[in-house]
Design an enzyme around this catalytic site. Structure first.
Site, PDB file in Angstrom:
ATOM      1  N   ALA A   1     -36.337  70.109 -82.746  1.00 27.62           N
ATOM      2  CA  ALA A   1     -36.380  69.735 -81.338  1.00 27.62           C
ATOM      3  C   ALA A   1     -35.089  69.922 -80.554  1.00 27.62           C
ATOM      4  CB  ALA A   1     -36.836  68.280 -81.212  1.00 27.62           C
ATOM      5  N   ALA A   2     -33.922  69.813 -81.199  1.00 25.07           N
ATOM      6  CA  ALA A   2     -32.656  69.875 -80.453  1.00 25.07           C
ATOM      7  C   ALA A   2     -32.477  71.254 -79.802  1.00 25.07           C
ATOM      8  CB  ALA A   2     -31.487  69.581 -81.390  1.00 25.07           C
ATOM      9  N   PRO A   3     -31.899  71.292 -78.594  1.00 23.35           N
ATOM     10  CA  PRO A   3     -31.291  70.193 -77.846  1.00 23.35           C
ATOM     11  C   PRO A   3     -32.245  69.396 -76.967  1.00 23.35           C
ATOM     12  CG  PRO A   3     -30.869  72.231 -76.692  1.00 23.35           C
ATOM     13  CD  PRO A   3     -31.603  72.612 -77.958  1.00 23.35           C
ATOM     14  N   GLY A   4     -33.539  69.755 -76.938  1.00 22.24           N
ATOM     15  CA  GLY A   4     -34.499  68.918 -76.237  1.00 22.24           C
ATOM     16  C   GLY A   4     -35.286  69.556 -75.122  1.00 22.24           C
ATOM     17  N   GLY A   5     -35.101  70.850 -74.880  1.00 18.91           N
ATOM     18  CA  GLY A   5     -35.836  71.498 -73.801  1.00 18.91           C
ATOM     19  C   GLY A   5     -37.337  71.399 -73.971  1.00 18.91           C
ATOM     20  N   LYS A   6     -37.813  71.729 -75.155  1.00 15.15           N
ATOM     21  CA  LYS A   6     -39.255  71.707 -75.393  1.00 15.15           C
ATOM     22  C   LYS A   6     -39.771  70.282 -75.524  1.00 15.15           C
ATOM     23  CE  LYS A   6     -38.920  76.283 -77.474  1.00 15.15           C
ATOM     24  NZ  LYS A   6     -37.482  76.442 -77.131  1.00 15.15           N
TER      25      LYS A   6
ATOM     26  N   ARG B   1     -27.000  67.626 -83.985  1.00 10.40           N
ATOM     27  CA  ARG B   1     -27.821  68.195 -82.919  1.00 10.40           C
ATOM     28  C   ARG B   1     -28.814  67.163 -82.378  1.00 10.40           C
ATOM     29  NH1 ARG B   1     -28.796  73.424 -81.998  1.00 10.40           N
ATOM     30  NH2 ARG B   1     -31.066  73.183 -82.152  1.00 10.40           N
TER      31      ARG B   1
ATOM     32  N   ASP C   1     -40.370  75.390 -83.202  1.00  7.01           N
ATOM     33  CA  ASP C   1     -39.442  76.390 -82.662  1.00  7.01           C
ATOM     34  C   ASP C   1     -38.520  76.736 -83.837  1.00  7.01           C
ATOM     35  OD1 ASP C   1     -38.212  78.047 -80.807  1.00  7.01           O
ATOM     36  OD2 ASP C   1     -36.778  76.502 -80.232  1.00  7.01           O
TER      37      ASP C   1
ATOM     38  N   CYS D   1     -37.173  83.164 -81.481  1.00  6.54           N
ATOM     39  CA  CYS D   1     -36.527  83.995 -80.449  1.00  6.54           C
ATOM     40  C   CYS D   1     -35.964  85.247 -81.124  1.00  6.54           C
ATOM     41  CB  CYS D   1     -35.448  83.218 -79.706  1.00  6.54           C
ATOM     42  SG  CYS D   1     -34.166  82.505 -80.744  1.00  6.54           S
TER      43      CYS D   1
END
Length: 446
Positions: A110-115, A138, A178, A231
Site C-alpha cells: 500500500a505505501a505510500p498510500g495513493g491507491k 514505508r 500493486d 509499472c
C-alpha cells in the site's frame, strides 16, 4: 537517456513498429496529476474552485492533470486533504477495481498510500480497508497519507503476505496488488531506476509476485476480485506472473477490463489484461489484470474486535458531549493511552503488527482527553459545536499551518476545529479570544 542494450532489444521485440514512438516519448515533458479526495469534496467542486489549471484524466473520474510549475503541495487545500498528488497512470488500478460500499478490501502493497486513499474514497466510510506494507518505514508514510485523507474505517499494518493469509482466510471481497516490479514503466519519470535494472532484479520481483498472488488467493472470498498491477513492461512479470497463477489456481478466471483510449490489450493469450505505454497515453507505463475467484467460501473464522466499557473512557465522553453535535458510533478500543474508534464488525488484530486500528481519536490522560490530528481530519465542519472557519484569503490560515498562536475572538472558549473554507485542518484550544495551536508538529508548513 542511455538504456541498457538488453532492455532496448526486448522492447524492440515487444513494440515492433511502435518502438521509435516509445523512444520519442522520453523527450516529452513529464505529466503531473492530482486526484480529488471525494471523502471531502467532489471532483467538479474542486475544479470549480479554479485554484489550478486542471484537465480531466480519462481513466479516473476523480483525477486531473495540472500544469507544470504549479505547486499544489504548497496550498492549504492540500493540508486539508482535498486531493492527493499521484502519477496519472497510477490511478488506474484502484479506478478499475470495482469496489462497492460495504466491501472488505485489502491493499497489500500500500505505501505510500495513493491507491489506499483512492479505495477509501470509494468506500465512503463503509466496510473495512486493510492497508498493508511489509516495510515498516514505508508504512509510516502510508499512515500519514491515510490520516490526511480522513480515512476512518481502516487498519494500517506491516506484515508479510503469509501472516496476513493466516489471519484473514477467505475474508476479503476485493484485493489490490500493486506488485513489486522492475519499474520499467517509470524510466521516463525516474531515470535513476534504469541504473538498478538487471536480470537479478527481475528474478527477485517474479518470486515476490508469485508469493503475494498465492497468499492473496487464500484471503479472497468466492466471487471476490483481485486487481494485479505493475509499472513494468516485462512479459514475465506481467502476463507471465498471471498465467503461472492461473495454472496453479483453477478457481480463478481472468476478467476483461474496459479500455480507455490508448489502452492496449495484453499479450496473447491473455488479451483481457491491459497495458499502458507512455507513447500511447498521457501517463507512464502500467500493466493491469483483473481476476475473479469463482470457487471458494466466505470465512467466519476471523474473530471480531471487542470494545471497552464507558468507564474506561470517561474523559472522552465528556469531550464528546461538550464538542460534538452527535455521539460517535462504533467499537471503542484502547491501545495504551490511545483511544481508537473501529468500524462495526472490525476484525480482531491481536498478534498482528498494526500501526493504526480504525480512527485515532486521541489520547486519554489523567482526567482529560486530548484529540488527535487524525480525529480532526476525519470530521466535517458540521460535526462540531465550536469551529474557526477561515477563508482561503485569511492570513491566519498559513499562520495556523505554521503552528503559530492565533487571534480568535469569534470563537467560544475550549477546543476548536480549525477549517479553511469549511474543510478541517486541525485543532486549536481557545481562551479569552486567543487560540493555542494544536496542529500536528510533524505536519507544519515549511
Amino acid at each position: 537517456m542511455e538504456l541498457p542494450l538488453q532492455y532496448t532489444e526486448k522492447m524492440k521485440e515487444l513494440l515492433g513498429k511502435e518502438y521509435e514512438a516509445y523512444l520519442d516519448s522520453f523527450g516529452q515533458k513529464r505529466l503531473y496529476g492530482l486526484r480529488t479526495n471525494s471523502l471531502k469534496i467532489s471532483a467538479s467542486s474542486l475544479k470549480e474552485k479554479g485554484i489550478f489549471s486542471l484537465s480531466p484524466i480519462p481513466w479516473c473520474e476523480t483525477g486531473f492533470y495540472y500544469a507544470e510549475g504549479e505547486r499544489p503541495a504548497k496550498h492549504p487545500y492540500y493540508h486539508a486533504g482535498l486531493y492527493y498528488l499521484q502519477e496519472p497512470s497510477a490511478m488506474t488500478p484502484a479506478a478499475v477495481l470495482p469496489i462497492e460500499e460495504g466491501d472488505r478490501v485489502l491493499d497489500i502493497c500500500a505505501a505510500p498510500g495513493g491507491k489506499t486513499t483512492q479505495i477509501a474514497a470509494k468506500l465512503q466510510g463503509t466496510g473495512i480497508l486493510v492497508a498493508n506494507d511489509i516495510s515498516a518505514g514505508r508504512a509510516k508514510s502510508l499512515l500519514k497519507n491515510v490520516e490526511l485523507c480522513g480515512m476512518t474505517n481502516g487498519f494500517v499494518m506491516s506484515e508479510p503476505p503469509k501472516k496476513l493469509a493466516e489471519h484473514f482466510p477467505s475474508y476479503f471481497d476485493k484485493i489490490l496488488i500493486d506488485a513489486p516490479c522492475s519499474g520499467e514503466g517509470m524510466f521516463r519519470k525516474e531515470p535513476d531506476m534504469v541504473k538498478s535494472w538487471n536480470e537479478e532484479l527481475l528474478t527477485f520481483c517474479r518470486e515476490q509476485q508469485a508469493d503475494i498472488l498465492t497468499h492473496c488467493a487464500g484471503m479472497l472470498k468466492k466471487g471476490g476480485m483481485i486487481l494485479y498491477s505493475t509499472c513494468t513492461f516485462d512479459q514475465r512479470e506481467n502476463e507471465g506472473s498471471i498465467q503461472d497463477f492461473l495454472d496453479r489456481h483453477q478457481e480463478f478466471s481472468l476478467l476483461p477490463i474496459k479500455k480507455a483510449e490508448g489502452f492496449k490489450e495484453g499479450i496473447a493469450p491473455l488479451t483481457d489484461c491491459v497495458r499502458l505505454y507512455p507513447h500511447c497515453i498521457q501517463g507512464e507505463g502500467h500493466f493491469l489484470a483483473l481476476l475473479q475467484k469463482t470457487e471458494g467460501e466466505e470465512s467466519d473464522d476471523v474473530p471480531l474486535a471487542k470494545g471497552i466499557a464507558e468507564k474506561d473512557m470517561e474523559s472522552f465522553l465528556v469531550f464528546q458531549k461538550e464538542n460534538l453535535q452527535t455521539p460517535l458510533q462504533g467499537i471503542f478500543q484502547l491501545y495504551g493511552d490511545s483511544l481508537c474508534l473501529l468500524p462495526q464488525f472490525a476484525p480482531d488484530t491481536k498478534g498482528m503488527r498494526v500501526l493504526r486500528s480504525g480512527w485515532l481519536l486521541g489520547t486519554l490522560k489523567k482526567g482529560r482527553f486530548e484529540p488527535s490530528q487524525a480525529f480532526a481530519m476525519g470530521l466535517h465542519k458540521e460535526d462540531v459545536k465550536n469551529c474557526l472557519d477561515l477563508s482561503l484569503s485569511d492570513e491566519r490560515v498559513i499562520r495556523y499551518l505554521k503552528g503559530e498562536t492565533l487571534e480568535a475572538a469569534e470563537c467560544q472558549a475550549g477546543w476548536t476545529l480549525v477549517c479553511v473554507d469549511g474543510y478541517p485542518l486541525g485543532w486549536g484550544k481557545t481562551q479569552k479570544g486567543r487560540m493555542k495551536n494544536k496542529y500536528a508538529v510533524s505536519w507544519k508548513w515549511e
